[in-house]
Design a protein around this motif. Structure first.
Motif, short mmCIF file in Angstrom:
data_model
loop_
_atom_site.label_atom_id
_atom_site.label_comp_id
_atom_site.label_asym_id
_atom_site.label_seq_id
_atom_site.Cartn_x
_atom_site.Cartn_y
_atom_site.Cartn_z
N PHE A 148 0.85 -1.15 0.03
CA PHE A 148 -0.09 0.04 -0.16
C PHE A 148 0.79 1.17 -0.05
O PHE A 148 0.29 2.38 0.24
CB PHE A 148 -0.76 -0.03 1.15
N SER A 149 2.12 0.94 -0.36
CA SER A 149 3.04 2.27 -0.30
C SER A 149 2.85 3.26 -1.60
O SER A 149 2.10 2.96 -2.64
CB SER A 149 4.40 1.66 -0.65
N THR A 150 3.04 4.19 -1.25
CA THR A 150 3.07 5.57 -2.20
C THR A 150 4.39 5.52 -3.30
O THR A 150 4.39 6.21 -4.37
CB THR A 150 3.10 6.88 -1.54
N ALA A 177 -1.69 12.62 -3.70
CA ALA A 177 -2.93 12.72 -4.46
C ALA A 177 -3.97 13.72 -3.83
O ALA A 177 -4.98 13.95 -4.35
CB ALA A 177 -3.47 11.44 -4.45
N ALA A 178 -3.74 13.99 -2.59
CA ALA A 178 -4.60 14.96 -1.86
C ALA A 178 -4.23 16.42 -2.11
O ALA A 178 -4.87 17.22 -1.72
CB ALA A 178 -4.22 14.67 -0.10
N GLY A 179 -3.19 16.60 -2.83
CA GLY A 179 -2.68 18.02 -3.25
C GLY A 179 -1.87 18.51 -2.15
O GLY A 179 -1.44 19.67 -2.33
N GLN A 184 -9.41 18.61 -7.51
CA GLN A 184 -8.91 18.63 -5.96
C GLN A 184 -7.48 19.12 -5.94
O GLN A 184 -7.35 20.09 -5.06
CB GLN A 184 -9.36 17.28 -5.31
N ILE A 185 -6.61 18.59 -6.62
CA ILE A 185 -5.23 19.01 -6.22
C ILE A 185 -5.00 20.48 -6.71
O ILE A 185 -4.45 21.21 -5.95
CB ILE A 185 -4.13 18.11 -7.20
N ALA A 186 -5.68 20.99 -7.75
CA ALA A 186 -5.54 22.27 -8.23
C ALA A 186 -6.11 23.31 -7.12
O ALA A 186 -5.70 24.21 -6.97
CB ALA A 186 -6.17 22.34 -9.75
N GLU A 187 -7.27 22.69 -6.65
CA GLU A 187 -8.11 23.58 -5.74
C GLU A 187 -7.15 23.90 -4.24
O GLU A 187 -7.18 25.00 -3.95
CB GLU A 187 -9.39 22.89 -5.37
N PRO A 217 1.40 9.80 -7.14
CA PRO A 217 0.80 8.12 -6.72
C PRO A 217 -0.70 8.51 -6.41
O PRO A 217 -1.17 9.81 -5.80
CB PRO A 217 1.59 8.11 -5.35
N THR A 218 -1.49 7.61 -6.60
CA THR A 218 -2.94 7.61 -6.25
C THR A 218 -3.38 7.22 -4.84
O THR A 218 -1.93 6.82 -4.02
CB THR A 218 -3.82 6.51 -7.17
N LEU A 219 -4.45 7.52 -4.56
CA LEU A 219 -4.67 7.16 -2.79
C LEU A 219 -4.39 5.52 -2.81
O LEU A 219 -4.62 4.80 -3.98
CB LEU A 219 -5.98 7.52 -2.47
N PRO A 220 -3.98 4.80 -1.81
CA PRO A 220 -3.92 3.47 -1.63
C PRO A 220 -5.21 2.77 -1.92
O PRO A 220 -6.22 3.21 -1.62
CB PRO A 220 -3.23 3.27 -0.26
N PRO A 221 -5.15 1.70 -2.41
CA PRO A 221 -3.94 0.96 -3.09
C PRO A 221 -3.47 1.49 -4.36
O PRO A 221 -4.20 1.55 -5.22
CB PRO A 221 -4.27 -0.56 -3.15
#
Length: 415
Positions: free
Chosen positions: A40-42, A117-119, A159-162, A247-251
């Protein structure tokens, strides 16, 4: 009964690192373990970025942070390893990954901020080469296009851009249909499909109308499974822009990429892996250790002269808990933990000091040999590494993979 020099118990970062380091020293190695944190790593390899936790102090120089940590927290596992051992461990680990298709880079003696991925911007020490152009784009605040895909849940470019709109105003976003797939998308399926040059050409053709004046193009981490450098280079050629992955959110795909690299590389070193088999029985003697891996008709009996416990905490099934206390799962070693369950967690979920349960684990001597209830070495040829070690909160300190790799190196060297 099969006999080995070393049994490595665990298949997360610490387990994989210990297996690699032991095998490259010419030892015969067996490895067991359930799904570990590596899955589940980034893909980022953190060394140390935050100390003290309560102050949320972020360090650019992880080695300066280590000096402060060793001064303030004399029981922390990083006090068992030297800076030189850490550097040798990271070099050996990433060199192996590079030989098997996963390139890593960073800045010597410095943490680097990289996009999540959360920005948010995460400080890390080493990161996949496929993410490096994102570092350059962020540091120059260059006009950048972020691409995401309809049906992929693990990353939202909008979301990242925001989140980054004030600190990186030149971000543009585009949501497109991934060529050849519809409905809910899974990063692993997308990554495997990117091995086809024709699929990459389709993707570039779909993205091209959105590029305009963007100097960089960022994608979710789906650019290949085993051939990421080739996939990224081809997309750069097709788009005429530097490309990077987030990286996307896990997985995410980073975990399967890492595991696949070990699956390709460890057998050539003579490693025998008992995939998805937990140790169900363990016995010690002066000669070594007798193990049963798995249960029922598929169980395997193994003898090892030495053992490395790298089974992680609760996620890796190295620790178990009931309503009253925490247990170590293989040898029933004593676990450093709060006096009672009421003290496991603080009242506030986001308390900046973290929660005491996240520092539970086993105590060791200077050579990472676990201690028994009387504070004596449990067995002279049993060592421990990684998240199962007490007195560290790897998640909040941003030191998970680095601590796992470094303590695995020290455990093998001591063994």
């Amino acid at each position: 009964m099969k006999t080995y020099d070393v049994m490595v118990i665990g298949s997360g970062f610490a387990g994989m690192a210990a297996t690699l380091f032991a095998a490259e020293r010419g030892l015969s190695v067996a490895q067991t373990g359930a799904t570990g944190g590596i899955d589940f790593s980034t893909g980022f390899i953190d060394l140390l970025a935050v100390h003290p936790i309560a102050e949320q102090k972020v360090w650019e120089d992880p080695f300066a942070a280590l000096v402060a940590l060793r001064r303030d927290l004399p029981d922390h596992p990083y006090c068992r390893v030297s800076d030189d051992e850490i550097c040798r461990a990271l070099e050996q680990f990433t060199t192996f990954l590079g030989r098997h298709g996963l390139c890593y880079r960073g800045r010597t003696g410095k943490n680097t901020l990289t996009l999540t991925a959360a920005g948010t911007m995460k400080p890390t020490y080493l990161l996949p080469c496929t993410a490096w152009n994102g570092v350059k784009a962020w540091e120059t605040k260059a006009p950048t296009l972020l691409v995401d895909f309809s049906g992929l849940k693990g990353l939202s470019a909008r979301q990242i851009a925001e989140v980054r709109k004030d600190s990186w105003p030149n971000l543009k976003v585009a949501r497109i249909k991934f060529p050849g797939m519809g409905g809910e998308l899974y990063p692993e399926h997308m990554a495997w499909s990117m091995a086809d040059p024709a699929r990459r050409a389709e993707l570039a053709q779909t993205v091209a109308p959105f590029v305009a004046d963007a100097e960089y193009v960022g994608f979710p981490a789906i650019l290949g499974m085993t051939d990421t450098t080739a996939v990224l280079s081809h997309l750069e050629e097709l788009l005429g822009r530097p490309v990077f992955e987030i990286p996307t959110l896990p997985p995410s795909i980073a975990g399967p990429r890492l595991r696949a690299a070990f699956d390709r590389g460890l057998p050539a070193l003579g490693v025998r892996t008992y995939t998805q088999k937990l140790i169900t029985k363990a016995a010690c003697s002066e000669e070594g250790f007798s193990f049963t891996a798995g249960s029922g008709s598929t169980s395997v009996e193994i003898f090892a002269k030495s053992a490395i416990l790298a089974s992680g905490r609760f996620f890796g099934k190295g620790l178990k808990a009931n309503r009253h206390r925490i247990f170590e799962a293989v040898f029933d070693l004593p676990v450093s933990q709060p006096e009672n369950r009421a003290l496991w967690h603080r009242p506030e979920f986001f308390d900046p000091q973290g929660h005491e349960v996240n520092q539970a684990g086993i105590e060791t001597d200077e050579n990472l040999r676990p201690l028994d209830a009387q504070g004596r070495v449990f067995h002279p040829r049993l060592h421990a590494a990684g998240a199962i070690l007490a007195h560290q909160d790897w998640m909040r300190m941003k030191c998970g993979a680095g601590l796992a790799i470094a303590t695995a190196y020290k455990a093998v060297a001591s063994l």
